[in-house]
Design a protein around this motif. Structure first.
Motif, mmCIF file in Angstrom:
data_model
loop_
_atom_site.group_PDB
_atom_site.id
_atom_site.type_symbol
_atom_site.label_atom_id
_atom_site.label_comp_id
_atom_site.label_asym_id
_atom_site.label_seq_id
_atom_site.Cartn_x
_atom_site.Cartn_y
_atom_site.Cartn_z
ATOM 1 N N GLY A 1 56.355 58.592 44.918
ATOM 2 C CA GLY A 1 55.945 57.660 43.875
ATOM 3 C C GLY A 1 56.447 58.062 42.501
ATOM 4 N N VAL A 2 57.766 58.119 42.339
ATOM 5 C CA VAL A 2 58.321 58.533 41.036
ATOM 6 C C VAL A 2 58.115 57.433 39.998
ATOM 7 C CG1 VAL A 2 60.075 60.020 42.050
ATOM 8 C CG2 VAL A 2 60.629 57.635 41.535
ATOM 9 N N SER A 3 58.049 57.810 38.741
ATOM 10 C CA SER A 3 57.889 56.804 37.683
ATOM 11 C C SER A 3 59.265 56.356 37.188
ATOM 12 C CB SER A 3 57.072 57.381 36.521
ATOM 13 O OG SER A 3 57.813 58.402 35.905
ATOM 14 N N GLY A 4 59.277 55.219 36.526
ATOM 15 C CA GLY A 4 60.515 54.714 35.922
ATOM 16 C C GLY A 4 61.435 54.016 36.904
ATOM 17 N N PHE A 5 60.890 53.696 38.099
ATOM 18 C CA PHE A 5 61.754 53.123 39.136
ATOM 19 C C PHE A 5 60.930 52.139 39.965
ATOM 20 C CE2 PHE A 5 65.592 55.235 41.514
ATOM 21 C CZ PHE A 5 66.456 54.381 40.839
ATOM 22 N N LEU A 6 60.051 51.396 39.277
ATOM 23 C CA LEU A 6 59.024 50.621 39.972
ATOM 24 C C LEU A 6 59.602 49.570 40.919
ATOM 25 C CD1 LEU A 6 55.942 50.674 39.937
ATOM 26 C CD2 LEU A 6 56.012 48.842 38.254
ATOM 27 N N HIS A 7 60.650 48.880 40.456
ATOM 28 C CA HIS A 7 61.243 47.834 41.311
ATOM 29 C C HIS A 7 61.870 48.461 42.556
ATOM 30 C CE1 HIS A 7 64.185 49.485 38.724
ATOM 31 N NE2 HIS A 7 64.714 48.394 38.185
#
Ligand SMILES: NC(=O)c1ccc[n+]([C@@H]2O[C@H](COP(=O)([O-])OP(=O)(O)OC[C@H]3O[C@@H](n4cnc5c(N)ncnc54)[C@H](O)[C@@H]3O)[C@@H](O)[C@H]2O)c1
Length: 254
Positions: A153-159
């Motif tokens: 669940g990394v941030s900055g890559f929601l799509h």
């Protein structure tokens, strides 16, 4: 002697660059007959020629996986060239093109929709295109590429992470639907792989952080994925379907 993937007809999407091109070279070296596809036509033409020069068999075709017409043309082309379809590797995705990462409020709706169209609708359309032939054969193996970002669940890559998460449910539901026809489908989650795209899009610190959390603390290469892809396409995995294979050097246990 095990047959492996020798003479299997395999369609591969997103083969013009990055990891897809490495899969193609490996599968061809192992004796598969390939249809290599990408939106980048020149890239797949050059790849098919290089595979041919190395003694393998590959035909190239320009395919946008978000287009139903293109994916149906891909299946027809494979049948014209080789007369059957044994495997599909759903590798194409919007990935490096989305870098550098951006926050939720910086992702506009059009970009969100395009990521879903390529990364989710694309594998759906490719599967839909090859299934009639696989059903006729009563055999086939579909391998879809997800990402271990689904687990972390990394941030900055929601799509991107949302699209790759959708493929987990897609693979499980599809496995149930096509199992009775003798067709299998599985999912592979690579970790952060050392490609040109990643080297350009991620800082050295980010790549070092990804490496540090691996049980096998070294850079991940595209070649690290070759074995699992060939295995899932071969009869060696004949009783495996609907599963997720996390190949990230033991960064995350799943
Ligand atoms: N590189 C990594 O660290 C990493 C990690 C986890 C998962 N993955 C996944 O592995 C796969 C390959 O990754 P990569 O690093 O080689 O990606 P990449 O961005 O370098 O290459 C993607 C390829 O897909 C093609 N493509 C893009 N949109 C397309 C479309 N609409 N139709 C057909 N082709 C299209 C591009 O032209 C390109 O050749 C992707 O599914 C990616 O999400 C990569």
């Amino acid at each position: 002697m095990a047959q492996g993937i020798r003479d299997k007809v395999v369609l591969l999407t997103g083969a013009a660059q990055g990891i897809g091109a490495i899969y193609a070279r490996h599968l061809a070296a192992e004796g598969a007959k390939l249809v290599v596809t990408d939106v980048n036509e020149e890239g797949v033409q050059a790849l098919a020629e290089a595979i041919g020069r190395a003694g393998g068999t590959a035909r190239a075709l320009k395919v946008d996986i978000a287009s139903q017409d293109d994916t149906e043309r891909m299946a027809r082309f494979a049948l014209e060239q080789f007369g059957r379809i044994d495997g599909l590797v759903n590798n194409a995705a919007l990935f490096s093109a989305l870098l550098p990462k951006r926050s939720m409020m910086e992702i506009d709706v059009a970009q969100w929709d395009r990521v879903m169209a390529v990364n989710v609708r694309g594998p759906f359309l490719c599967c839909r295109a090859v299934l009639p032939q696989m059903r006729q054969q009563k055999s086939g193996s579909i391998v879809t590429i997800s990402s271990n970002t689904v687990l972390s669940g990394v941030s900055g890559f929601l799509h991107y992470v949302t699209s790759k998460s959708a493929l987990v449910g897609f693979t499980r539901a599809l496995a149930r639907e096509i199992g009775p026809d003798g067709i299998r489908t599985n999912l592979v989650m690579p970790g952060l792989v050392d490609t040109d795209g990643v080297r350009q899009g991620y800082s050295e610190e980010d790549r070092a952080r990804a490496q540090a959390v691996r049980a096998l603390a070294r850079p991940q290469t595209p070649e690290d994925l070759n074995g699992v892809i060939a295995f899932l396409l071969s009869e060696d995995s004949a009783f495996i379907t609907g599963q997720t294979f996390n190949v990230d050097g033991g960064a995350l246990f799943h």
